[in-house]
Design a protein around this motif. Sequence first.
Motif, PDB file in Angstrom:
ATOM      1  N   TYR A 103       7.173  12.739  -5.327  1.00  0.00           N
ATOM      2  CA  TYR A 103       7.097  11.295  -5.082  1.00  0.00           C
ATOM      3  C   TYR A 103       6.053  11.007  -4.023  1.00  0.00           C
ATOM      4  CZ  TYR A 103      10.304  12.335  -1.167  1.00  0.00           C
ATOM      5  OH  TYR A 103      10.889  12.846  -0.038  1.00  0.00           O
ATOM      6  N   SER A 104       5.534   9.779  -4.047  1.00  0.00           N
ATOM      7  CA  SER A 104       4.444   9.404  -3.153  1.00  0.00           C
ATOM      8  C   SER A 104       4.470   7.892  -2.931  1.00  0.00           C
ATOM      9  CB  SER A 104       3.106   9.841  -3.764  1.00  0.00           C
ATOM     10  OG  SER A 104       2.091   9.851  -2.804  1.00  0.00           O
ATOM     11  N   TRP A 105       4.324   7.465  -1.677  1.00  0.00           N
ATOM     12  CA  TRP A 105       4.519   6.080  -1.274  1.00  0.00           C
ATOM     13  C   TRP A 105       3.215   5.342  -1.018  1.00  0.00           C
ATOM     14  CZ3 TRP A 105       9.332   3.679  -0.380  1.00  0.00           C
ATOM     15  CH2 TRP A 105      10.454   4.512  -0.483  1.00  0.00           C
ATOM     16  N   ILE A 106       3.298   4.017  -1.138  1.00  0.00           N
ATOM     17  CA  ILE A 106       2.274   3.090  -0.659  1.00  0.00           C
ATOM     18  C   ILE A 106       2.945   2.143   0.329  1.00  0.00           C
ATOM     19  CG2 ILE A 106       0.554   1.339  -1.236  1.00  0.00           C
ATOM     20  CD1 ILE A 106       0.796   2.285  -4.162  1.00  0.00           C
ATOM     21  N   SER A 107       2.335   1.977   1.496  1.00  0.00           N
ATOM     22  CA  SER A 107       2.769   0.952   2.445  1.00  0.00           C
ATOM     23  C   SER A 107       1.749  -0.179   2.434  1.00  0.00           C
ATOM     24  CB  SER A 107       2.886   1.532   3.857  1.00  0.00           C
ATOM     25  OG  SER A 107       3.114   0.487   4.800  1.00  0.00           O
ATOM     26  N   PHE A 108       2.208  -1.398   2.235  1.00  0.00           N
ATOM     27  CA  PHE A 108       1.313  -2.555   2.193  1.00  0.00           C
ATOM     28  C   PHE A 108       1.257  -3.308   3.522  1.00  0.00           C
ATOM     29  CE2 PHE A 108       2.380  -1.869  -2.279  1.00  0.00           C
ATOM     30  CZ  PHE A 108       1.112  -1.885  -2.840  1.00  0.00           C
ATOM     31  N   LYS A 109       1.989  -2.832   4.511  1.00  0.00           N
ATOM     32  CA  LYS A 109       2.047  -3.588   5.770  1.00  0.00           C
ATOM     33  C   LYS A 109       1.972  -2.703   7.008  1.00  0.00           C
ATOM     34  CE  LYS A 109       4.747  -7.213   8.084  1.00  0.00           C
ATOM     35  NZ  LYS A 109       5.951  -8.081   7.982  1.00  0.00           N
ATOM     36  N   LEU A 151      -3.289   6.572  -9.320  1.00  0.00           N
ATOM     37  CA  LEU A 151      -2.398   5.481  -9.715  1.00  0.00           C
ATOM     38  C   LEU A 151      -2.064   4.593  -8.524  1.00  0.00           C
ATOM     39  CD1 LEU A 151      -0.847   4.290 -12.096  1.00  0.00           C
ATOM     40  CD2 LEU A 151       1.065   5.803 -11.526  1.00  0.00           C
ATOM     41  N   ARG A 152      -1.914   5.182  -7.373  1.00  0.00           N
ATOM     42  CA  ARG A 152      -1.657   4.390  -6.165  1.00  0.00           C
ATOM     43  C   ARG A 152      -2.867   3.512  -5.832  1.00  0.00           C
ATOM     44  NH1 ARG A 152       0.638   7.989  -1.374  1.00  0.00           N
ATOM     45  NH2 ARG A 152      -0.963   9.472  -2.030  1.00  0.00           N
ATOM     46  N   LEU A 153      -4.071   4.047  -6.005  1.00  0.00           N
ATOM     47  CA  LEU A 153      -5.270   3.248  -5.735  1.00  0.00           C
ATOM     48  C   LEU A 153      -5.333   2.042  -6.666  1.00  0.00           C
ATOM     49  CD1 LEU A 153      -7.980   6.030  -5.226  1.00  0.00           C
ATOM     50  CD2 LEU A 153      -6.669   4.806  -3.484  1.00  0.00           C
ATOM     51  N   LYS A 154      -4.995   2.246  -7.937  1.00  0.00           N
ATOM     52  CA  LYS A 154      -5.005   1.130  -8.889  1.00  0.00           C
ATOM     53  C   LYS A 154      -3.996   0.063  -8.471  1.00  0.00           C
ATOM     54  CE  LYS A 154      -4.392  -0.096 -13.754  1.00  0.00           C
ATOM     55  NZ  LYS A 154      -4.140   0.398 -15.132  1.00  0.00           N
ATOM     56  N   THR A 155      -2.818   0.499  -8.049  1.00  0.00           N
ATOM     57  CA  THR A 155      -1.772  -0.436  -7.636  1.00  0.00           C
ATOM     58  C   THR A 155      -2.208  -1.244  -6.419  1.00  0.00           C
ATOM     59  OG1 THR A 155      -0.089   1.089  -8.481  1.00  0.00           O
ATOM     60  CG2 THR A 155       0.649  -0.614  -6.937  1.00  0.00           C
ATOM     61  N   ILE A 156      -2.858  -0.586  -5.479  1.00  0.00           N
ATOM     62  CA  ILE A 156      -3.354  -1.278  -4.279  1.00  0.00           C
ATOM     63  C   ILE A 156      -4.378  -2.342  -4.664  1.00  0.00           C
ATOM     64  CG2 ILE A 156      -4.714  -0.974  -2.165  1.00  0.00           C
ATOM     65  CD1 ILE A 156      -3.376   1.813  -1.938  1.00  0.00           C
ATOM     66  N   LEU A 157      -5.295  -1.998  -5.558  1.00  0.00           N
ATOM     67  CA  LEU A 157      -6.309  -2.956  -5.996  1.00  0.00           C
ATOM     68  C   LEU A 157      -5.672  -4.130  -6.729  1.00  0.00           C
ATOM     69  CD1 LEU A 157      -9.378  -3.445  -6.048  1.00  0.00           C
ATOM     70  CD2 LEU A 157      -9.447  -2.259  -8.247  1.00  0.00           C
ATOM     71  N   GLN A 158      -4.653  -3.863  -7.535  1.00  0.00           N
ATOM     72  CA  GLN A 158      -3.957  -4.926  -8.258  1.00  0.00           C
ATOM     73  C   GLN A 158      -3.236  -5.878  -7.316  1.00  0.00           C
ATOM     74  OE1 GLN A 158      -1.567  -2.492 -10.909  1.00  0.00           O
ATOM     75  NE2 GLN A 158      -2.944  -2.870 -12.632  1.00  0.00           N
ATOM     76  N   ARG A 159      -2.881  -5.401  -6.132  1.00  0.00           N
ATOM     77  CA  ARG A 159      -2.225  -6.252  -5.131  1.00  0.00           C
ATOM     78  C   ARG A 159      -3.231  -7.046  -4.312  1.00  0.00           C
ATOM     79  NH1 ARG A 159       3.297  -4.716  -3.674  1.00  0.00           N
ATOM     80  NH2 ARG A 159       3.002  -6.005  -1.821  1.00  0.00           N
ATOM     81  N   GLY A 160      -4.509  -6.969  -4.679  1.00  0.00           N
ATOM     82  CA  GLY A 160      -5.524  -7.764  -4.003  1.00  0.00           C
ATOM     83  C   GLY A 160      -6.091  -7.147  -2.751  1.00  0.00           C
ATOM     84  N   LYS A 161      -5.814  -5.867  -2.511  1.00  0.00           N
ATOM     85  CA  LYS A 161      -6.353  -5.182  -1.347  1.00  0.00           C
ATOM     86  C   LYS A 161      -7.724  -4.589  -1.678  1.00  0.00           C
ATOM     87  CE  LYS A 161      -2.361  -5.683   0.827  1.00  0.00           C
ATOM     88  NZ  LYS A 161      -2.178  -6.512   2.031  1.00  0.00           N
ATOM     89  N   LYS A 162      -8.576  -4.502  -0.691  1.00  0.00           N
ATOM     90  CA  LYS A 162      -9.932  -4.001  -0.896  1.00  0.00           C
ATOM     91  C   LYS A 162     -10.128  -2.564  -0.440  1.00  0.00           C
ATOM     92  CE  LYS A 162     -11.951  -8.617  -0.294  1.00  0.00           C
ATOM     93  NZ  LYS A 162     -12.893  -9.436   0.517  1.00  0.00           N
ATOM     94  N   LYS A 163      -9.176  -2.049   0.359  1.00  0.00           N
ATOM     95  CA  LYS A 163      -9.381  -0.733   0.950  1.00  0.00           C
ATOM     96  C   LYS A 163      -8.061   0.040   0.988  1.00  0.00           C
ATOM     97  CE  LYS A 163     -12.069  -0.571   4.499  1.00  0.00           C
ATOM     98  NZ  LYS A 163     -12.595  -0.745   5.875  1.00  0.00           N
ATOM     99  N   ALA A 164      -8.162   1.338   0.724  1.00  0.00           N
ATOM    100  CA  ALA A 164      -7.023   2.239   0.895  1.00  0.00           C
ATOM    101  C   ALA A 164      -7.297   3.144   2.083  1.00  0.00           C
ATOM    102  CB  ALA A 164      -6.800   3.069  -0.354  1.00  0.00           C
ATOM    103  N   VAL A 165      -6.274   3.412   2.867  1.00  0.00           N
ATOM    104  CA  VAL A 165      -6.405   4.315   4.003  1.00  0.00           C
ATOM    105  C   VAL A 165      -5.333   5.392   3.899  1.00  0.00           C
ATOM    106  CG1 VAL A 165      -7.365   2.504   5.466  1.00  0.00           C
ATOM    107  CG2 VAL A 165      -4.918   2.947   5.533  1.00  0.00           C
ATOM    108  N   VAL A 166      -5.622   6.525   4.505  1.00  0.00           N
ATOM    109  CA  VAL A 166      -4.656   7.626   4.488  1.00  0.00           C
ATOM    110  C   VAL A 166      -4.830   8.451   5.752  1.00  0.00           C
ATOM    111  CG1 VAL A 166      -6.190   9.162   3.195  1.00  0.00           C
ATOM    112  CG2 VAL A 166      -3.731   9.536   3.102  1.00  0.00           C
ATOM    113  N   GLN A 167      -3.711   8.946   6.258  1.00  0.00           N
ATOM    114  CA  GLN A 167      -3.724   9.815   7.433  1.00  0.00           C
ATOM    115  C   GLN A 167      -3.284  11.209   7.014  1.00  0.00           C
ATOM    116  OE1 GLN A 167      -2.208   7.012  10.984  1.00  0.00           O
ATOM    117  NE2 GLN A 167      -0.776   7.180   9.298  1.00  0.00           N
TER     118      GLN A 167
END
Length: 208
Positions: A103-109, A151-167
Motif C-alpha cells: 500500500y502507498s499513500w498520498i497526502s493532499f495537505k 498512479l499516485r501522480l495521475k491522482t494528484i494531477l486529477q486533483r488539480g495539483k501541479k507538483k508532487a513531492v516526496v521525502q
Amino acid sequence: MRKLVGIYKQYGLGVIPRILKSVIRRFGVLRETLLYFEKDLNSEDIEKRLSKYNYSDVKVLSFNEFDNCDYLDENKKALYKKRLESGDYTVFGVFKDQQLVYYSWISFKHLGLPFGFNTDVSLSKDEALLEDSFCHPNYRGNGYHAKVNVLRLKTILQRGKKKAVVQVLNGNTPAIKVQQKSGFKLKKKLILTKIGSKTNIKTVSVND
C-alpha cells in the motif's frame, strides 16, 4: 534476525548508522536526514508511464482493508483510520490471493515527518506528498512501488495539483532509485533533530 536482514537489503552498509540512531533514540535524541524530491506534473508524461503497467491488481483502499490486516498493529490502524476520515489522504493497495501485500499513500495537505517528529508542516496548495509505502516482505522485488507511484501522480494531477513531492530517508537507496526513475529531482535536504519535545528542522538546498 529477519528484520535485520530486511534492513540490510534496504540500506546496505548504511545499516550501521541506522543502528547507532536507534541507540541514541533510547536516550531521547532523534536525528534524521530526509532527501526532499520534487516533480512538476504533466499529463503526457504520466500517461506514457501508465501504459507500461497493468493495474488490475490495484485499488483505492478503505479502512476495512486495513482493519482486516493481521500484520498491522492497533496504533497503525488508528492512524490510518484517522487519515481516511479526514479526507486529506488517498491510499492505493495491491492484492495477491485476496491479501493486501502493498500500500502507498498520498497526502493532499500535510507534510508528514517520520520517527516521532510531530511538527505539523502544511503543503502548499499546488503540492501533494507521496508517503508511507509498505510492501509485505514476501512480495518485495515485484516493482509495485514504481507502478503505484505513477498512479499516485495521475491522482494528484486529477486533483488539480501541479507538483508532487516526496521525502526519502538518506541512505534508502532502493527508494531513491524509484523516485529518480519516476522523474523526481532532489531539491533539498531536511536535517531533523529532536531532543526531548523540541524539534528543529534545518533545510539545506541542493543544486540541480
